[in-house]
Design a protein around this motif. Structure first.
Motif, PDB file in Angstrom:
ATOM      1  N   UNK A   9      49.285  55.946  42.963  1.00 50.28           N
ATOM      2  CA  UNK A   9      48.363  55.860  44.094  1.00 50.28           C
ATOM      3  C   UNK A   9      47.475  54.262  43.218  1.00 50.28           C
ATOM      4  N   UNK A  10      47.523  54.205  42.436  1.00 48.45           N
ATOM      5  CA  UNK A  10      46.772  52.686  42.035  1.00 48.45           C
ATOM      6  C   UNK A  10      48.686  50.934  41.894  1.00 48.45           C
ATOM      7  N   UNK A  11      50.080  52.938  41.402  1.00 52.36           N
ATOM      8  CA  UNK A  11      51.280  51.827  41.004  1.00 52.36           C
ATOM      9  C   UNK A  11      50.815  50.685  41.936  1.00 52.36           C
ATOM     10  N   UNK A  12      51.199  50.181  43.062  1.00 52.37           N
ATOM     11  CA  UNK A  12      51.692  49.536  44.309  1.00 52.37           C
ATOM     12  C   UNK A  12      49.774  48.129  43.508  1.00 52.37           C
ATOM     13  N   UNK A  13      49.051  49.168  43.519  1.00 54.79           N
ATOM     14  CA  UNK A  13      47.801  48.306  43.643  1.00 54.79           C
ATOM     15  C   UNK A  13      48.338  47.189  42.281  1.00 54.79           C
ATOM     16  N   UNK A  15      50.814  46.646  40.675  1.00 54.00           N
ATOM     17  CA  UNK A  15      51.685  45.499  40.342  1.00 54.00           C
ATOM     18  C   UNK A  15      51.666  44.346  41.263  1.00 54.00           C
ATOM     19  N   UNK A  16      50.461  44.994  42.727  1.00 58.12           N
ATOM     20  CA  UNK A  16      50.651  43.082  42.922  1.00 58.12           C
ATOM     21  C   UNK A  16      49.168  42.832  42.364  1.00 58.12           C
ATOM     22  N   UNK A  17      48.591  43.435  41.385  1.00 62.68           N
ATOM     23  CA  UNK A  17      47.139  41.871  40.930  1.00 62.68           C
ATOM     24  C   UNK A  17      48.051  41.862  39.982  1.00 62.68           C
ATOM     25  N   UNK A  18      49.067  42.241  39.650  1.00 61.21           N
ATOM     26  CA  UNK A  18      49.684  41.598  37.962  1.00 61.21           C
ATOM     27  C   UNK A  18      50.589  40.091  38.330  1.00 61.21           C
ATOM     28  N   UNK A  19      51.102  40.659  40.215  1.00 60.62           N
ATOM     29  CA  UNK A  19      51.475  40.025  40.072  1.00 60.62           C
ATOM     30  C   UNK A  19      50.933  38.353  41.200  1.00 60.62           C
ATOM     31  N   UNK A  20      49.538  38.478  41.331  1.00 61.77           N
ATOM     32  CA  UNK A  20      49.233  37.599  42.335  1.00 61.77           C
ATOM     33  C   UNK A  20      47.813  38.018  41.584  1.00 61.77           C
ATOM     34  N   UNK A  21      47.276  37.497  40.560  1.00 63.90           N
ATOM     35  CA  UNK A  21      46.487  37.786  40.134  1.00 63.90           C
ATOM     36  C   UNK A  21      44.912  37.280  40.821  1.00 63.90           C
ATOM     37  N   UNK A  22      45.402  36.266  41.830  1.00 65.89           N
ATOM     38  CA  UNK A  22      44.477  36.130  43.020  1.00 65.89           C
ATOM     39  C   UNK A  22      43.870  36.768  43.894  1.00 65.89           C
ATOM     40  N   UNK A  23      44.311  37.711  44.295  1.00 67.36           N
ATOM     41  CA  UNK A  23      44.505  39.009  44.708  1.00 67.36           C
ATOM     42  C   UNK A  23      43.855  40.153  44.580  1.00 67.36           C
ATOM     43  N   UNK A  24      42.851  40.218  43.389  1.00 61.29           N
ATOM     44  CA  UNK A  24      42.180  41.601  43.072  1.00 61.29           C
ATOM     45  C   UNK A  24      41.060  40.890  43.141  1.00 61.29           C
ATOM     46  N   UNK A  25      40.647  39.203  43.545  1.00 59.51           N
ATOM     47  CA  UNK A  25      39.351  39.095  43.624  1.00 59.51           C
ATOM     48  C   UNK A  25      39.078  39.110  44.595  1.00 59.51           C
ATOM     49  N   UNK A  26      38.039  40.657  44.627  1.00 54.59           N
ATOM     50  CA  UNK A  26      38.089  41.000  46.208  1.00 54.59           C
ATOM     51  C   UNK A  26      36.438  40.861  45.919  1.00 54.59           C
ATOM     52  N   UNK A  27      35.731  40.261  47.754  1.00 54.03           N
ATOM     53  CA  UNK A  27      34.211  40.442  47.701  1.00 54.03           C
ATOM     54  C   UNK A  27      33.556  41.416  48.313  1.00 54.03           C
ATOM     55  N   UNK A  28      32.766  42.045  47.815  1.00 59.23           N
ATOM     56  CA  UNK A  28      31.573  43.203  48.367  1.00 59.23           C
ATOM     57  C   UNK A  28      31.100  42.898  48.501  1.00 59.23           C
TER      58      UNK A  28
END
Length: 169
Positions: A9-13, A15-28
């Motif tokens: 379940x977490x693998x695609x997330x 991978x995405x965050x490793x390849x595009x670190x900015x996509x891991x920055x989420x504002x709650x």
């Protein structure tokens, strides 16, 4: 969910965050509106409203939620989810588990009675009670990783940069 399902379940997330670190920055975000009649704030929680007011120790009726309690509840919720996730990932079988948090406040600070009294929690204690047959070294790892990855715990412990603004509408 077992460890393999969690990883899948977490693998695609990851991978995405490793390849595009900015996509891991989420504002709650959280929103609320000041109650016009009572000393309260209506906080949107999903599709419902939570009405927060003064704690009875500072003149509240006790009918509204106390934001200090809500902070502790957020800590318990986050720590519980993190503990369960980590236990699943490292394969620590939990028969049951309880999470509790308590914090000490000196209401003289928030009521402006004593300028030396702190405003806010002086101490917070987070506790896990788990029923498991796992060896102690696995429990030590479980606690260490839960502390490491619990967002609310790390936020409370490390005190992020906070800014406050006010705008006229």
């Amino acid at each position: 969910m077992d460890a393999a399902q969690l990883r899948a379940t977490q693998a695609p997330f990851k991978e995405k965050y490793r390849s595009d670190p900015k996509s891991a920055l989420i504002t709650l975000k959280a929103k609320g509106s000041i109650d016009n009649e009572a000393i309260a704030c209506k906080v949107e929680i999903g599709r419902a409203l939570a009405v927060a007011g003064l704690h009875p120790g500072s003149g509240g009726s006790g009918l509204e939620l106390c934001s200090g309690d809500m902070l502790l509840e957020a800590l318990v919720a986050c720590a519980g989810v993190t503990l369960k996730s980590v236990a699943t990932a490292i394969e620590v079988p939990l028969k049951s588990g309880k999470v509790s948090a308590e914090g000490d406040l000196d209401f003289r600070g928030t009521l402006g009675i004593d300028k030396e009294a702190p405003v806010g929690f002086a101490e917070i204690r987070l506790r896990f009670d788990v029923d498991t047959d796992a060896p102690q070294e696995k429990l030590d790892l479980l606690l260490k990783l839960t502390e490491r990855y619990c967002v609310v715990y790390q936020t409370v412990k490390n005190g992020p940069k906070v800014s406050v603004t006010m705008h006229r509408v």
